[in-house]
Design an enzyme around this catalytic site. Structure first.
Site, PDB file in Angstrom:
ATOM      1  N   SER A 123      -2.134 -21.385 -19.130  1.00  0.00           N
ATOM      2  CA  SER A 123      -1.785 -20.900 -17.790  1.00  0.00           C
ATOM      3  C   SER A 123      -1.719 -22.023 -16.755  1.00  0.00           C
ATOM      4  CB  SER A 123      -2.861 -19.898 -17.356  1.00  0.00           C
ATOM      5  OG  SER A 123      -2.788 -19.646 -15.984  1.00  0.00           O
ATOM      6  N   GLU A 125      -2.904 -21.738 -14.023  1.00  0.00           N
ATOM      7  CA  GLU A 125      -4.208 -21.732 -13.326  1.00  0.00           C
ATOM      8  C   GLU A 125      -5.045 -22.940 -13.738  1.00  0.00           C
ATOM      9  OE1 GLU A 125      -5.663 -19.626 -10.934  1.00  0.00           O
ATOM     10  OE2 GLU A 125      -3.643 -18.826 -10.701  1.00  0.00           O
ATOM     11  N   TYR A 147     -11.763 -18.097 -14.911  1.00  0.00           N
ATOM     12  CA  TYR A 147     -10.567 -17.855 -15.748  1.00  0.00           C
ATOM     13  C   TYR A 147      -9.861 -19.177 -16.052  1.00  0.00           C
ATOM     14  CZ  TYR A 147      -5.715 -16.551 -16.840  1.00  0.00           C
ATOM     15  OH  TYR A 147      -4.465 -16.453 -17.419  1.00  0.00           O
TER      16      TYR A 147
HETATM   17  P1  NDP Z   1      -2.289  -8.526 -19.732  1.00  0.00           P
HETATM   18  O1  NDP Z   1      -3.552  -8.464 -18.962  1.00  0.00           O
HETATM   19  O2  NDP Z   1      -1.154  -7.616 -19.368  1.00  0.00           O
HETATM   20  O3  NDP Z   1      -2.610  -8.258 -21.284  1.00  0.00           O
HETATM   21  C1  NDP Z   1      -3.799  -8.717 -21.871  1.00  0.00           C
HETATM   22  C2  NDP Z   1      -3.890  -8.154 -23.274  1.00  0.00           C
HETATM   23  O4  NDP Z   1      -5.071  -8.668 -23.890  1.00  0.00           O
HETATM   24  C3  NDP Z   1      -3.982  -6.625 -23.345  1.00  0.00           C
HETATM   25  O5  NDP Z   1      -3.176  -6.183 -24.412  1.00  0.00           O
HETATM   26  C4  NDP Z   1      -5.446  -6.380 -23.668  1.00  0.00           C
HETATM   27  O6  NDP Z   1      -5.633  -5.214 -24.449  1.00  0.00           O
HETATM   28  C5  NDP Z   1      -5.734  -7.592 -24.541  1.00  0.00           C
HETATM   29  N1  NDP Z   1      -7.156  -7.916 -24.663  1.00  0.00           N
HETATM   30  C6  NDP Z   1      -8.019  -8.156 -23.655  1.00  0.00           C
HETATM   31  N2  NDP Z   1      -9.245  -8.451 -24.145  1.00  0.00           N
HETATM   32  C7  NDP Z   1      -9.129  -8.410 -25.507  1.00  0.00           C
HETATM   33  C8  NDP Z   1     -10.035  -8.620 -26.578  1.00  0.00           C
HETATM   34  N3  NDP Z   1     -11.311  -8.926 -26.349  1.00  0.00           N
HETATM   35  N4  NDP Z   1      -9.571  -8.498 -27.845  1.00  0.00           N
HETATM   36  C9  NDP Z   1      -8.286  -8.150 -28.093  1.00  0.00           C
HETATM   37  N5  NDP Z   1      -7.369  -7.925 -27.111  1.00  0.00           N
HETATM   38  C10 NDP Z   1      -7.803  -8.057 -25.830  1.00  0.00           C
HETATM   39  O7  NDP Z   1      -1.794 -10.042 -19.707  1.00  0.00           O
HETATM   40  P2  NDP Z   1      -0.304 -10.659 -19.668  1.00  0.00           P
HETATM   41  O8  NDP Z   1       0.514  -9.958 -20.654  1.00  0.00           O
HETATM   42  O9  NDP Z   1       0.141 -10.780 -18.260  1.00  0.00           O
HETATM   43  O10 NDP Z   1      -0.583 -12.146 -20.155  1.00  0.00           O
HETATM   44  C11 NDP Z   1      -0.599 -12.487 -21.542  1.00  0.00           C
HETATM   45  C12 NDP Z   1      -1.381 -13.757 -21.735  1.00  0.00           C
HETATM   46  O11 NDP Z   1      -0.776 -14.817 -20.992  1.00  0.00           O
HETATM   47  C13 NDP Z   1      -2.826 -13.690 -21.257  1.00  0.00           C
HETATM   48  O12 NDP Z   1      -3.593 -14.503 -22.121  1.00  0.00           O
HETATM   49  C14 NDP Z   1      -2.781 -14.310 -19.869  1.00  0.00           C
HETATM   50  O13 NDP Z   1      -4.033 -14.835 -19.488  1.00  0.00           O
HETATM   51  C15 NDP Z   1      -1.733 -15.383 -20.094  1.00  0.00           C
HETATM   52  N6  NDP Z   1      -0.990 -15.791 -18.919  1.00  0.00           N
HETATM   53  C16 NDP Z   1      -0.364 -14.851 -18.154  1.00  0.00           C
HETATM   54  C17 NDP Z   1       0.373 -15.225 -17.051  1.00  0.00           C
HETATM   55  C18 NDP Z   1       1.088 -14.218 -16.219  1.00  0.00           C
HETATM   56  O14 NDP Z   1       1.529 -14.572 -15.126  1.00  0.00           O
HETATM   57  N7  NDP Z   1       1.259 -12.987 -16.688  1.00  0.00           N
HETATM   58  C19 NDP Z   1       0.476 -16.654 -16.668  1.00  0.00           C
HETATM   59  C20 NDP Z   1      -0.137 -17.567 -17.609  1.00  0.00           C
HETATM   60  C21 NDP Z   1      -0.854 -17.139 -18.674  1.00  0.00           C
HETATM   61  P3  NDP Z   1      -6.255  -3.820 -23.892  1.00  0.00           P
HETATM   62  O15 NDP Z   1      -5.084  -2.889 -23.794  1.00  0.00           O
HETATM   63  O16 NDP Z   1      -7.178  -3.442 -24.997  1.00  0.00           O
HETATM   64  O17 NDP Z   1      -6.947  -4.094 -22.595  1.00  0.00           O
HETATM   65  P1  GDP Z   2      -3.114 -15.362 -10.051  1.00  0.00           P
HETATM   66  O1  GDP Z   2      -2.244 -16.457  -9.560  1.00  0.00           O
HETATM   67  O2  GDP Z   2      -3.208 -15.302 -11.548  1.00  0.00           O
HETATM   68  O3  GDP Z   2      -4.452 -15.324  -9.421  1.00  0.00           O
HETATM   69  O4  GDP Z   2      -2.312 -13.999  -9.701  1.00  0.00           O
HETATM   70  P2  GDP Z   2      -2.547 -12.850  -8.602  1.00  0.00           P
HETATM   71  O5  GDP Z   2      -1.290 -12.058  -8.588  1.00  0.00           O
HETATM   72  O6  GDP Z   2      -3.814 -12.099  -8.860  1.00  0.00           O
HETATM   73  O7  GDP Z   2      -2.730 -13.649  -7.218  1.00  0.00           O
HETATM   74  C1  GDP Z   2      -1.738 -14.507  -6.722  1.00  0.00           C
HETATM   75  C2  GDP Z   2      -2.132 -14.989  -5.335  1.00  0.00           C
HETATM   76  O8  GDP Z   2      -2.060 -13.901  -4.407  1.00  0.00           O
HETATM   77  C3  GDP Z   2      -3.559 -15.544  -5.229  1.00  0.00           C
HETATM   78  O9  GDP Z   2      -3.509 -16.753  -4.491  1.00  0.00           O
HETATM   79  C4  GDP Z   2      -4.300 -14.499  -4.424  1.00  0.00           C
HETATM   80  O10 GDP Z   2      -5.365 -15.016  -3.604  1.00  0.00           O
HETATM   81  C5  GDP Z   2      -3.181 -13.972  -3.546  1.00  0.00           C
HETATM   82  N1  GDP Z   2      -3.463 -12.641  -2.995  1.00  0.00           N
HETATM   83  C6  GDP Z   2      -3.450 -12.296  -1.686  1.00  0.00           C
HETATM   84  N2  GDP Z   2      -3.796 -11.009  -1.535  1.00  0.00           N
HETATM   85  C7  GDP Z   2      -4.026 -10.519  -2.785  1.00  0.00           C
HETATM   86  C8  GDP Z   2      -4.424  -9.244  -3.268  1.00  0.00           C
HETATM   87  O11 GDP Z   2      -4.621  -8.299  -2.514  1.00  0.00           O
HETATM   88  N3  GDP Z   2      -4.546  -9.104  -4.617  1.00  0.00           N
HETATM   89  C9  GDP Z   2      -4.307 -10.153  -5.497  1.00  0.00           C
HETATM   90  N4  GDP Z   2      -4.413  -9.964  -6.817  1.00  0.00           N
HETATM   91  N5  GDP Z   2      -3.956 -11.386  -5.052  1.00  0.00           N
HETATM   92  C10 GDP Z   2      -3.807 -11.557  -3.717  1.00  0.00           C
END
Ligand code: NDP
Ligand code: GDP
Length: 334
Positions: A123, A125, A147
């Protein structure tokens, strides 16, 4: 027929990736948690095409069993506690799943199917308090949340398994990517859902945190293509995936509210509850390496993405509330 094992398949990215791989003719195995909140909304339309395996990233035995059973050519490790804000109140859980869980998955592959290609969902992040802009593969990391720290561990253990055991292990450093399937707690979806509800008369304010934060937001459907491309290369490597554009949360509000002819300033209330203990102020990715080496391109612009999300949320809210007579049903954009 190629076989792929996906963890996190019920999440946003997992669902788009499963669709992509099924279209390409893969046999797709999906790891799901027995303790899951069982939200299959994202994969409802393809759930019969996925072979489900019970497993948890925190349980090595279940992952070895999953790899043994599926004997995959490709493993996509997308599962994580993925919400930054939740990582402060739950730092140990986040570490167990988002950091140590990666080692569990790598160990399962090393033990049960070392020839499989491995993708780790890293990520932006990890760049956190950025030391250069734009951020690229060589930019030093400075995570700002439990995270981010956990993801950094996941990134380096992936690199380490590649170098130690000669595994085909790649780390995709993906910047924020969104879609109508994004979790409701993330800022884009929180905003587009609120816009839909406000437009339909179900809500009259939106409580937000830091509007000055800047993110490089792309479309999840474009980003899963990059994951697949990384595993089709001759050599494993790490890649930044981003749009190369950055926008403030305030700009996000403007784009989303103005799409349905509303002014965000009439509805948004700043609530200190949503400010974070340590903020990532600015993310902006340079994905030249992915463009040149993988031939990866994105199709969906920031504005198009937010409009798509607002439209999808309006349709969903209308469908959920169609029995409610007070709802306005003549919204221009749907
Ligand atoms: P989501 O939160 O939508 O999906 C997370 C998935 O992980 C869900 O299917 C959840 O299943 C599963 N999960 C959580 N904990 C466990 C566990 N202990 N064992 C097995 N499965 C588990 O995330 P995204 O699809 O948005 O992101 C996918 C990946 O990419 C993540 O690793 C995220 O951190 C990373 N990422 C995402 C970004 C983004 O902007 N979306 C940016 C950079 C990285 P359940 O249904 O059981 O909760
Ligand atoms: P992140 O980049 O993975 O933390 O994705 P988020 O969508 O959770 O947050 C993106 C940015 O939006 C961060 O800088 C937050 O501080 C900002 N932000 C401002 N207001 C909010 C809020 O109400 N909810 C969330 N989730 N983020 C917020």
């Amino acid at each position: 027929m190629k076989k792929a094992l996906i963890t996190g398949v019920t999440g946003q990215d997992g669902s788009y990736l499963a669709e992509l791989l099924l279209e390409k003719g893969y046999k797709v195995y999906g790891v799901r948690r027995r303790t899951s909140t069982a939200n299959y909304e994202n994969v409802e339309h393809i759930k019969d095409e996925i072979e489900w395996i019970s497993g948890d990233l925190a349980d090595l035995s279940s992952l070895i069993e999953a790899v043994n059973k599926s004997q995959p050519d490709e493993v996509y490790n997308l599962a994580a506690q993925s919400f930054v804000e939740a990582s402060w109140p739950q730092p140990l859980f986040t570490g167990n799943v988002t950091a140590i869980g990666v080692t569990n998955m790598l160990e399962a592959v090393r033990i049960a199917r070392p020839a499989a290609k491995f993708y780790q969902a890293s990520s932006s992040e990890m760049f956190g308090k950025v030391v250069e802009t734009p951020q690229k593969e060589t930019t030093p990391f400075y995570p700002r949340s439990p995270y981010g720290v956990a993801k950094l561990y996941g990134h380096w253990i992936t690199v380490n398994y590649r170098e130690s055991f000669d595994m085909f292990a790649c780390s995709g450093i993906l910047f924020n990517h969104e879609s109508p399937r994004r979790g409701m707690e993330f800022v884009t979806r929180k905003v587009t859902n609120a816009v839909a509800r406000i437009k339909l008369g179900l809500q009259n304010e939106l409580r937000m945190g830091n509007l000055d934060a800047k993110r490089d937001w792309g479309f999840a459907g474009d980003y899963v293509k990059a994951m697949w491309l990384m595993l089709q290369q001759e050599q494993p490597d790490d890649y930044v995936i981003s749009t190369g554009e950055t926008h403030t949360v305030r700009e996000l509000l403007e784009v989303a509210f103005s799409y349905v002819d509303l002014n965000y300033e009439d509805y948004v209330v700043i609530d200190p509850k949503f400010f974070r203990p340590a903020e990532v102020d600015l993310l902006l990715g340079d994905c030249s390496k992915a463009k040149q080496t993988l031939g990866w391109e994105l199709d969906v612009s920031f504005e198009h993405l937010i409009h798509m999300m607002v439209e999808a949320d309006i349709k969903r809210v209308l469908a959920e509330h169609k029995y409610r007579s007070e709802i306005i049903t003549d919204v221009a954009v749907v």
